[in-house]
Every structure is written in C-alpha cells, then in structure tokens.
Design a protein around this motif. Structure first.
Motif, PDB file in Angstrom:
ATOM      1  N   LYS A  18      15.435  -1.388 -10.043  1.00  0.00           N
ATOM      2  CA  LYS A  18      15.119  -2.765 -10.449  1.00  0.00           C
ATOM      3  C   LYS A  18      15.703  -3.071 -11.828  1.00  0.00           C
ATOM      4  N   GLU A  19      15.568  -2.119 -12.743  1.00  0.00           N
ATOM      5  CA  GLU A  19      16.097  -2.334 -14.086  1.00  0.00           C
ATOM      6  C   GLU A  19      17.618  -2.437 -14.045  1.00  0.00           C
ATOM      7  N   ASP A  20      18.268  -1.588 -13.227  1.00  0.00           N
ATOM      8  CA  ASP A  20      19.736  -1.642 -13.099  1.00  0.00           C
ATOM      9  C   ASP A  20      20.186  -3.003 -12.563  1.00  0.00           C
ATOM     10  N   THR A  21      19.479  -3.483 -11.535  1.00  0.00           N
ATOM     11  CA  THR A  21      19.837  -4.769 -10.925  1.00  0.00           C
ATOM     12  C   THR A  21      19.634  -5.911 -11.908  1.00  0.00           C
TER      13      THR A  21
ATOM     14  N   VAL B   6      15.701 -13.581 -12.252  1.00  0.00           N
ATOM     15  CA  VAL B   6      15.383 -12.287 -11.645  1.00  0.00           C
ATOM     16  C   VAL B   6      14.058 -12.410 -10.894  1.00  0.00           C
ATOM     17  N   LYS B   7      14.097 -12.273  -9.608  1.00  0.00           N
ATOM     18  CA  LYS B   7      12.888 -12.434  -8.790  1.00  0.00           C
ATOM     19  C   LYS B   7      12.099 -11.129  -8.691  1.00  0.00           C
ATOM     20  N   ASP B   8      12.780 -10.036  -8.373  1.00  0.00           N
ATOM     21  CA  ASP B   8      12.105  -8.740  -8.212  1.00  0.00           C
ATOM     22  C   ASP B   8      12.184  -7.992  -9.541  1.00  0.00           C
ATOM     23  N   LYS B   9      11.223  -8.280 -10.427  1.00  0.00           N
ATOM     24  CA  LYS B   9      11.299  -7.781 -11.805  1.00  0.00           C
ATOM     25  C   LYS B   9      10.729  -6.377 -11.922  1.00  0.00           C
ATOM     26  N   PRO B  10      11.273  -5.577 -12.852  1.00  0.00           N
ATOM     27  CA  PRO B  10      10.702  -4.256 -13.140  1.00  0.00           C
ATOM     28  C   PRO B  10       9.313  -4.400 -13.778  1.00  0.00           C
ATOM     29  N   ARG B  11       8.552  -3.308 -13.761  1.00  0.00           N
ATOM     30  CA  ARG B  11       7.220  -3.345 -14.368  1.00  0.00           C
ATOM     31  C   ARG B  11       7.305  -3.421 -15.884  1.00  0.00           C
ATOM     32  N   ARG B  12       8.281  -2.702 -16.453  1.00  0.00           N
ATOM     33  CA  ARG B  12       8.406  -2.723 -17.912  1.00  0.00           C
ATOM     34  C   ARG B  12       8.875  -4.099 -18.377  1.00  0.00           C
ATOM     35  N   HIS B  13       8.375  -4.527 -19.545  1.00  0.00           N
ATOM     36  CA  HIS B  13       8.828  -5.782 -20.123  1.00  0.00           C
ATOM     37  C   HIS B  13      10.307  -5.694 -20.482  1.00  0.00           C
ATOM     38  N   LEU B  14      10.973  -6.829 -20.461  1.00  0.00           N
ATOM     39  CA  LEU B  14      12.397  -6.883 -20.767  1.00  0.00           C
ATOM     40  C   LEU B  14      12.707  -6.245 -22.126  1.00  0.00           C
TER      41      LEU B  14
ATOM     42  N   ASP C  89      18.173  -0.096 -23.542  1.00  0.00           N
ATOM     43  CA  ASP C  89      18.718   1.018 -22.767  1.00  0.00           C
ATOM     44  C   ASP C  89      20.074   0.669 -22.140  1.00  0.00           C
ATOM     45  N   TYR C  90      20.410  -0.634 -22.137  1.00  0.00           N
ATOM     46  CA  TYR C  90      21.664  -1.078 -21.498  1.00  0.00           C
ATOM     47  C   TYR C  90      22.617  -1.771 -22.474  1.00  0.00           C
ATOM     48  N   PHE C  91      22.068  -2.354 -23.529  1.00  0.00           N
ATOM     49  CA  PHE C  91      22.878  -3.188 -24.414  1.00  0.00           C
ATOM     50  C   PHE C  91      22.726  -2.729 -25.869  1.00  0.00           C
ATOM     51  N   TYR C  92      23.623  -3.207 -26.739  1.00  0.00           N
ATOM     52  CA  TYR C  92      23.611  -2.866 -28.157  1.00  0.00           C
ATOM     53  C   TYR C  92      23.119  -4.059 -28.980  1.00  0.00           C
TER      54      TYR C  92
END
Length: 846
Positions: free
Chosen positions: A665-668, A703-711, A717-720
């Motif tokens: 989910k986080e990757d998507t 994003v409809k199917d959101k991860p449990r962790r807050h953005l 973990d993905y961006f700088y």
C-alpha cells in the motif's frame, strides 16, 4: 488622556440597570495560575449530557465563506487590552455557522477570551486554555456574568477607603483662584545636550521644523531652541546621550469653581505666577512623595533584563530594569494603594476579581510608556515596552474610575449562559480532554517572534501576584531565551496534533493569523497537514477586518493588513484509511491489539488514556466494540518508559513487523505522489520540492486504499526533504538505492522510535540502546536521506561513544555529523537571508 466621564463621575451615580437574575458560575471553573483540576469532570459531564455516536453522526457543514467587517470600538472589546485581539462578534459568526446550541467550543490559545465569550453568547459551552496566567485571568472576567448593581456598591465602598489618600497624592493649587485643584496629568520630557551649543534642553522645549527624508518626503524634526534663536537649525536626535526625564508641564482641574475647570502650566511658563505654582505645588508635591516610603506592597524584583524586548526597546537607557521601574513613584503608590484596598473588600471573589480586572486594564496607561501628544491622543505602543521621550503620566484614580465606568456599562451588554471552564496550561498537552469530543475550534496561535506574549503579559502577572516562571514553556521564537524558529515549529506542530486529537472527525478548526513574515503561511499549512487537517480551498481569502490597524499594518506595504482566517477540517476515518479492516477482522482482542499498534506507530510516547480513547473511538465507529481487558492487551503489545509514569511505546518486535500488504500500500501510494511531484515541478520549473500540505491534500483525495501509517510517518522513506522543508524526488540511482535499503531494514522507523525517547527525556531501555557502530550507521543514513536534524541530534544526544569506534568509522561519523550540522545551519541561514531580503523589499515599498 482624552477627557471622559471622570469629571462628572465624582458627583453623580453610575447608570443603574434594571435588577436581573444573574446566573451563578459553577465552582472551580477557574483555577488561577495552575491547570484546572476540574477540566476532566467538565468534559465528562458534557459527554454525559451530549452523547456522541460516530455511527449515526451526520454532521456535514461546509466551510464558512464570508469575510467579516466589524469594529473594535465597542464597550465589550475595550474592557481590557490584549495583543492581536479579535472582536467577539466576528467570532460569533463562525461559531454560529459551525455549531449548534450546547456544542462544545475550544480555544487552546485563548488570550483575552474572545472565543469563549462568543461561544457563551451563542449558547454553546466553552473550554478556554492558555499558558499565560494573565490571559486566563482576563478570560475569566470576560466570561463571568455580574450583577452591576452589586459591583457599583463594592466600588463605592472602595472609594470611601482610598479617596483621602488619593487626594493627597494628586493635590495641587489652581494658579487662577488659588483654590484646591487635582493634578490630571504631568508631562515628563527627556533631556538632551545640543551638539552645537552644548546647552542641555528638554525635548519638550525643542522647536518643530520642516525637513526632508533621504527620499525627499516631508518630515518634522526637533531642533535646539537656543540655536534656532540664532537662525541655526541644529537637530536634537533622540538617539543622543540622555540626561534624565524631568517634569515640564502639568494639567490640573480646579475644584473651586473656575471655568473651564482645566488649566495647565509649564516649568518655564511665560506667566510668572504659573512658574511659581509649578515649583511650589507641583514639583514640591513630587519631591515630597519621592522622600517617603510606599506603605503598600507592589511588584519588587520582577527582573526584565533578560527579555528580548529589554534590548529591542533599549530599556536600560531609561533606567528600567524591573516592573516597578516602569512607573513614577506617585503612580506606583496610587496603584499599590488601590490593589491593597481592593483585596481587602468584604465582597465575594467574583466582584473583587472584576475590580482587580479594572485596575489591571489601566496599568500600562498609567506607566511611563504613555506617550504625550499635544492633541491628547497619546497612548502606549502596543506590543512593546517602548518608553517615549515625552511621557504623559496620568492620574491613576481618574484612569481607574473611567475604566470602571466603561466596564460596568459593558457588562450590561454581556448576556450569556455560564457553561465554561478555564485552565492555565500548555496547548502542547491538553491533559483532561478526551479524544474526538470537541465540536469546533477557533484559535489565534502565537505569531513566531512577532508578539512576545510572555514578556508583554509580565507586568500584569507581576501586579496580580501570579507565577511568572513559565516562559520556557511558551510557543515562541526568542533569541535571548534560545528559542529558535525550529523550536516554535515543533511546538506548534505538537499543539495542532493535540487539537486534531480532541476534535470530532469531520469538524472544523478556524485558524486566525496575521503574521508579517513571508513563508509563514506555507509553514503553517504544512504543520496543519502534518497534524492531519485538510485546508478548505476557498476561492478568495477570508478575513476579519476591524478597520483599525497596528502601527506595522498601517505603515508596511507587504504585511497582512487584516486578520486572515483559514478553515481546516479533520477528515473522517473513511477518508484517511478507507475501510477500517483492523477494526472488523478477528476477535475483540485482535481488534484492540491492532488499533493500539496502529496508534502507537504514529504517536509513540502517548498516555494510556489517549490510547484508550483511540480504541473506543475506532471500534465504536466500526460497530465492533465489545467488553475486553484493555490493560492486559496494552501490556502485551506495548510497554511503559521506565521513569515516565504514563508514556507508552510499542515493543520493538511489534513495531518492526509491518506486513507485506501494508508495504505494498505504501509503495502504491508513493507512486501516486511521485507522479504528483513530477507534474507540479513541470508546471513550476523553479520548484525544487513540494510542500507537505500539497502532498497531503493530493493523498487524501487521490489514494483510496490508504496505508495504516500516516503519510508524515512514511513519506521520508521514499522522498528527500529539502532545506526549505519541501519534499523532492530521489535524483539518482544511488539516492533511490539508499531509500530502498532504508525501507527494507526499517531504519527510519528505528531512528524515529529512538529519537522519541530522547525528545521525551526518557531513559532508553538497555535492550533498545543501539551500539555506537549502529548509531554511526544511523547518522550516515540520516545524512544520505536528508534527515539532517535527526542526524545532528543522534550525534549530540544519542549516546555515541566515538572512543569505541575504529579510526576509519570515527572519521566517517565525524564527517557525516559535520554535513548534518552544516545543512541544518544552512537551512536556518537561508530562512534568515530570505527574511532580510523580504524586509528590505518591504522597506523600499514603504
């Protein structure tokens, strides 16, 4: 000071309104300079009377969309001065739109209580919180209904006790009839030395001449009167050496029938009799008082020398080192006399506090900060401790009786339902407030470095005898106290997270702001987004326009000249998470365990009651609440920090076990954000990164199917993160690889967990304490990932023992630390450079 009611108030009775039934305030609604111990009981009683069922909650109110034009020139508004004060009638319109009767309104930065008063006048309930005891005292008196007839009787009793001594303090003689007179005010002028003729001259005596600015604009200048007589223009500059402040003029009121009653005289008056009376009855009275000891308590040793405003307002040049130095001895005597006699009144505490409130509201006007103008439209410069070169020292009793009359009249216009609780505590931890129960928040947060509330409220708190040792807890930027913009940002973020926690889903927070520094708006919106709020996107800016401006608002071109209001909404759970499967699958033990795990992943260090609130809220919304052993489940998944008493953290084994579905989910979600950033930069090539608030808004709606962790918890973990605080894409394969490795190892999560212990000042369990080699690798990860502040913190406070490292690793970690420290400093320097550039541009436009 403008002539008001006081000339006739001595001879006639105050306005007597019709006797009304005045509602009584509940016991314990106010608790002085301490947190209110009754806050939790007030909340529980409200919930009992107004049960909230999230399953049937159909609240769907759109954003308020009208700008408001109003005025500050009302009896209620002018009861007491406060900094950046908002008219209660404007706030009432917001409360009326967003809430219904019996709803609960919160203001965590209540100031003078405008939000609480507006809520009560609209038939709502109110919680008013502020860290300043002066603020909550003022709020208390705005929100307390009073029988004005009883108030007048108490005032008459006070007058009998103080009038003889007040008369002695301000007695003088009329130079027209020789009869009794009362000093209305005395003008004091700073003395300077002329750089040409070397004569010492009070600024009051200087001749006003025409001149030009460097840009050719007309201006007035003060010139030496001795040189002027010889046709020489020699400017007397206020920055020159000062030789003290001396009385130069007196305005008095004849009590022997002269018409007009008011007269005045100067120390160097052309009229010989006036000069004689000035010396014999005005100066001699001042000297008589100077030679005596004040027989009443007044604020002593309330030191101001460590204030940022002490330097900015150059108080040492005027011999001001503590609160009492702001007053002449005569006014200090009169104020201390009134304070002593007010507290001796045999009335109930409500009436005594109202009369103290009246006294408190004239303190600054009765100080050396009240500027003299020949048109009598002087006053003190709000938001500063500026001592003018020419001060008008007014008669305390006349100021007091005028203010009391105004306050009595204002109370006849305050009709409210007294359902309020007031607490002196920090907005960083709204202890006593349950999660998801407040119906609306209207607040005006602190303005970074703009308004030094703690310092400016110090005079009031000193006179009221409150605890003044709370400034380290203030949400402010203050270089003298070492409170940086980053400190302000972090504290504001925490305060807004608390607001988010206590507000019901789907409800609104209106944030009023008029900070003058550019860039603060984008920062505020990022802070609100990181807390979880979604900003309303109105077609035009909303504002509260009072028609009256501060000095900066009147003179600067690039400041916000009206009070802007942004409405933020707390999303409903379905917007944040989609279907809450963790509350639907498995037995009750598994559901509770999952909710606890979700909550502590995003809010490590939370208290037990906050965790329980979250469990109840989510399970009730999902219709899956059943009896369970909460304490046992909590202990199985989390543990308390050893010495904290009540701060809980997930067990490390639980925190690292994020399942494959969640990672997917986080990757998507990250892929959608990548596309959004690319499009944003394509449209705006000058951008390096994108603000979190923009990313959050896109995330919420796309994003409809959101991860449990807050953005905010997984974005890094993905961006700088850039120096400006925006988020950018990885710019090379190496940067991509670093982020991928970090996600695989869960490095960022581990660092965040460890830093939470450090920031809370908690002892780190031995089993979780990383070795120095691990710390070194974390610091390198922070450097490579753009987490410069975290890397700097780990090196300085993480317990790194460089002596245990190999020479090569020691050199590497030192280099990594230097990079992190340099990047943090560069970020600060860039902000300061941008601020100075904006100021220069603003100055050029003035």
């Amino acid at each position: 000071m403008a002539k008001k009611q006081s000339d006739k108030a001595e001879q006639q009775e105050f306005f007597k309104p019709e006797k009304k039934n005045i509602p009584k305030m509940p016991e314990g609604y106010y608790s002085g300079d301490k947190p209110n111990p009754n806050l939790k009981a007030f909340v529980e009683e409200h919930i009992k009377e107004n049960p909230y069922d999230p399953e049937t909650d159909d609240y769907n109110v759109p954003a308020f969309d009208k700008s408001i034009e109003t005025t500050k020139a009302t009896a209620i508004y002018n009861m007491h001065t406060y900094w950046s004060k908002k008219p209660h009638d404007a706030i009432r319109q917001y409360i009326h739109h967003y809430t219904k009767e019996e709803d609960l309104v919160l203001d965590p930065f209540c100031g003078s209580g405008g939000t609480a008063l507006a809520a009560l006048m609209e038939g709502r309930k109110a919680i008013a919180i502020d860290r300043s005891p002066a603020a909550t005292f003022i709020t208390k008196n705005y929100c307390t209904p009073i029988d004005v007839n009883e108030l007048k009787e108490a005032f008459e009793e006070l007058k009998k006790k103080v009038k003889p001594e007040i008369n002695w303090l301000y007695e003088t003689k009329c130079d027209r009839c020789g009869g009794k007179a009362t000093t209305a005010y005395t003008v004091y002028s700073q003395v300077f030395r002329c750089p040409r003729c070397y004569e010492k001259v009070p600024l009051f005596d200087c001749v006003e001449a025409e001149s030009k600015t460097q840009k050719g604009k007309d201006k007035k200048i003060k010139v030496c009167p001795y040189c002027y007589k010889r046709d020489i223009i020699e400017v007397i500059r206020s920055q020159s050496e000062k030789f003290g402040s001396v009385p130069v003029m007196v305005s008095y009121l004849c009590e022997n029938g002269c018409k007009p009653a008011r007269g005045e005289r100067k120390y160097n008056d052309e009229n010989e009799k006036k000069r004689e009376y000035f010396q014999k009855y005005d100066l001699d009275k001042i000297n008589e008082i100077e030679e005596k000891e004040i027989p009443y308590p007044y604020p002593k040793n309330y030191d101001m020398t460590d204030f940022s405003r002490y330097k900015r307002d150059a108080l040492w040049l005027y011999n001001v080192n503590e609160v009492s130095d702001l007053f002449t001895k005569r006014n200090l005597w009169a104020l201390s006399l009134l304070k002593e006699r007010i507290t001796d009144l045999p009335e109930d505490s409500f009436l005594i506090d109202i009369i103290l409130f009246s006294l408190n509201s004239i303190l600054l006007n009765c100080s050396r900060m009240y500027r003299y103008r020949s048109n009598l439209k002087g006053g003190f410069q709000a938001g500063t401790y500026y001592v003018p070169q020419e001060a008008q020292i007014i008669n305390v009793w006349r100021a007091f009786i005028d203010k009391f009359y105004d306050i009595e009249r204002a109370y006849t216009n305050i009709i409210l339902k007294p359902s309020v609780i007031i607490s002196t505590q920090s907005a960083l931890n709204l202890e006593g407030l349950l999660s998801n129960f407040v119906d609306y928040i209207f607040t005006d947060p602190p303005y970074a470095a703009k308004i030094q509330y703690g310092e400016l409220n110090f005079v009031w708190e000193a006179w009221l005898g409150f605890d003044t040792h709370w400034h380290d807890e203030e949400i402010i930027v203050n270089e003298v106290r070492g409170k940086t913009e980053k400190d302000w940002e972090n504290m504001m973020r925490q305060a807004m997270k608390e607001c988010y926690r206590v507000l019901k889903p789907g409800r609104w927070l209106s944030l009023c702001y008029h900070d003058t520094s550019e860039g603060t708006w984008s920062l505020i919106q990022d802070i609100m987004a990181e807390a979880g709020f979604v900003a309303d996107k109105s077609a035009s800016a909303l504002f509260i326009d009072t028609g009256q401006k501060s000095y900066n608002q009147l003179t600067a071109d690039k400041v916000t000249k009206r009070d802007l209001v942004i409405n933020f909404r707390k999303p409903k759970p379905s917007e944040l998470y989609g279907e809450d499967l963790h509350c639907s699958e498995g037995n009750i033990q598994e559901r509770v365990r999952n909710v606890i795990k979700d909550y502590l992943l995003t809010s490590p260090g939370s208290t037990k009651d906050h965790i329980y609130d979250e469990v109840v809220s989510r399970l009730v919304r999902a219709g899956k609440m059943e009896p369970h052993d909460f304490d046992s489940i909590l202990s199985g998944v989390a543990e308390k920090a050893e010495e904290s008493g009540n701060k809980w953290f997930l067990k490390e084994s639980e925190e690292t076990s994020i399942d494959t579905a969640e990672t997917r989910k986080e990757d998507t979600s990250a892929e959608k954000i990548v596309s959004f950033i690319k499009n944003k930069i394509k449209e705006n090539p000058e951008l390096i990164g994108v603000h979190y608030s923009d990313l959050f808004e896109h995330y919420i709606y796309s994003v409809k199917d959101k991860p449990r962790r807050h953005l905010a918890d997984w974005l890094i973990d993905y961006f700088y993160k850039t120096e400006e605080g925006t988020y950018r894409l990885p710019q090379s394969e190496e940067e991509e690889r670093i982020k991928a490795e970090g996600r695989k190892r869960g490095t960022s999560r581990k660092i965040r967990r460890y830093i939470t212990y450090i920031e809370h000042g908690l002892t780190i369990p031995e089993r979780e304490r990383p070795g120095s080699s691990t710390l070194a690798s974390w610091i390198r990860h922070c450097k490579r990932s753009g987490l410069y502040e975290q890397g700097k913190l780990l090196y300085e406070k993480g317990g790194l023992d460089v002596d245990t490292l190999s020479e090569e690793v020691m050199v590497d970690v030192e280099e990594d630390y230097q990079v992190c420290a340099r990047m943090v400093d560069r970020g600060k320097a860039e902000k300061e450079k941008k601020k100075k550039k904006n100021k220069i541009q603003s100055d050029l436009l003035i």
